[in-house]
Design an enzyme around this catalytic site. Structure first.
Site, PDB file in Angstrom:
ATOM      1  N   LYS A  11       0.847  -1.196   0.000  1.00  0.00           N
ATOM      2  CA  LYS A  11       0.000   0.000   0.000  1.00  0.00           C
ATOM      3  C   LYS A  11       0.877   1.238   0.000  1.00  0.00           C
ATOM      4  O   LYS A  11       2.060   1.214   0.395  1.00  0.00           O
ATOM      5  CB  LYS A  11      -0.934   0.018   1.218  1.00  0.00           C
ATOM      6  CG  LYS A  11      -0.239   0.139   2.594  1.00  0.00           C
ATOM      7  CD  LYS A  11       0.143   1.532   2.998  1.00  0.00           C
ATOM      8  CE  LYS A  11       0.977   1.581   4.270  1.00  0.00           C
ATOM      9  NZ  LYS A  11       1.610   2.889   4.524  1.00  0.00           N
ATOM     10  N   ASP A 137      -2.404  -1.762  10.650  1.00  0.00           N
ATOM     11  CA  ASP A 137      -2.541  -1.747   9.193  1.00  0.00           C
ATOM     12  C   ASP A 137      -3.212  -3.004   8.634  1.00  0.00           C
ATOM     13  O   ASP A 137      -3.634  -3.026   7.471  1.00  0.00           O
ATOM     14  CB  ASP A 137      -1.163  -1.615   8.523  1.00  0.00           C
ATOM     15  CG  ASP A 137      -0.673  -0.180   8.443  1.00  0.00           C
ATOM     16  OD1 ASP A 137      -1.502   0.735   8.644  1.00  0.00           O
ATOM     17  OD2 ASP A 137       0.522   0.030   8.181  1.00  0.00           O
TER      18      ASP A 137
END
Length: 292
Positions: A11, A137
């Site tokens: 990401k 996350d």
């Protein structure tokens, strides 16, 4: 099904703002997260031996309980009474300690894979609730795509898909401790913050210029001060035709957003030729509707 092959995708943070520091030491954040088509390959197989065996192509990655994949597998298997074991092979491509959530994505995919292998039929929401116990996350890495992340990063709101663009990734030959960067943050010293609301509007309108005009990462105030090479890479990205460039997460990876494929390919060639960055990749964005 006795085995499964999966992709654990990296990401980038299109926006990273810190709202305040909580009494427990965690920081309240507001971020726009985006999955990209840079990924580790993970193979998971059931084994009769009641253990978790991890193998990887990177020798310094831990294979024991210090590995996030091991933690994810242990938590899920204990919670659902799975008595058999698993063998996990990780082919690492995402740079380590890079601000790209590689380790979190590996753990997220481990949860997804075990859910399928053992027919647990858990929803993504249930998997995300397990994942947040290991890392902030991980819920996002289970969801993937374009999302607004709040709280400590675990409060997620899906957004419209990011418009098509090319992403050049460059990580310098340094590693950064996320915990150390956050410990050095001075919220009152932030001179510039990302305009998250304007970015969300730009995403809804599929306006890449509006999105990139309002990007920002407040952690750059800490990491760039310590590692000026990050700013040098950002400047080089813009020189090579990126419409915006920013550090991802706590760093040290820098990404550039390109509208034009040929410019992005030329920038990739120049970065490699000039030996700017230890790990350099050209990729695209990944949206939730895509498979894999």
């Amino acid at each position: 099904m006795n085995s499964i092959n999966l992709k654990a995708r990296a990401k980038i943070n299109l926006a990273l703002d810190i709202i305040n520091k909580r009494p427990d030491g965690y920081h309240e954040v507001r971020m726009i997260m985006q999955t990209i088509n840079l990924f580790d390959k993970i193979y998971i197989k059931k084994i009769n031996k009641p253990s978790i065996i991890i193998d990887t192509n990177i020798p310094y990655i831990p294979k024991n309980k210090n590995n996030l994949m091991h933690k994810a597998a242990t938590l899920l298997m204990e919670q659902y009474g799975i008595s058999s074991g698993v063998y996990i092979n990780l082919h690492k491509v995402i740079p380590v300690s890079a601000g790209l959530a590689g380790g979190s994505s590996d753990a997220a995919v481990t949860l997804i894979g075990l859910n399928k292998l053992f027919n647990l039929n858990l929803s993504y929401k249930e998997l995300m609730a397990i994942g947040v116990q290991i890392g902030a996350d991980i819920p996002y890495c289970i969801m993937r795509g374009t999302a607004l992340a709040e709280g400590i990063g675990e409060q997620l709101t899906p957004l419209s898909p990011m418009p098509k663009c090319y992403v050049l990734i460059a990580k310098p030959d340094i590693n950064v401790s996320t915990a150390q960067v956050y410990s050095m943050v001075d919220i009152d010293a932030f001179e510039k913050r990302p305009n998250v609301e304007a970015m969300i509007q730009g995403i809804e309108e599929q306006d890449l210029t509006k999105i990139t005009n309002h990007m920002g990462n407040v952690l750059e105030t800490v990491t760039i001060k310590k590692y000026p090479v990050i700013n040098q890479i950002k400047e080089k990205m813009l020189e090579k035709g990126a419409i915006a460039s920013m550090m991802s997460g706590s760093g040290p990876t820098v990404f550039g957003i390109f509208r034009d494929k040929k410019k992005a390919q030329k920038a990739l060639y120049d970065f490699k030729l000039d030996n700017i960055g230890k790990n350099i990749f050209l990729t695209t964005i990944f949206n939730r509707k895509e498979r894999g």
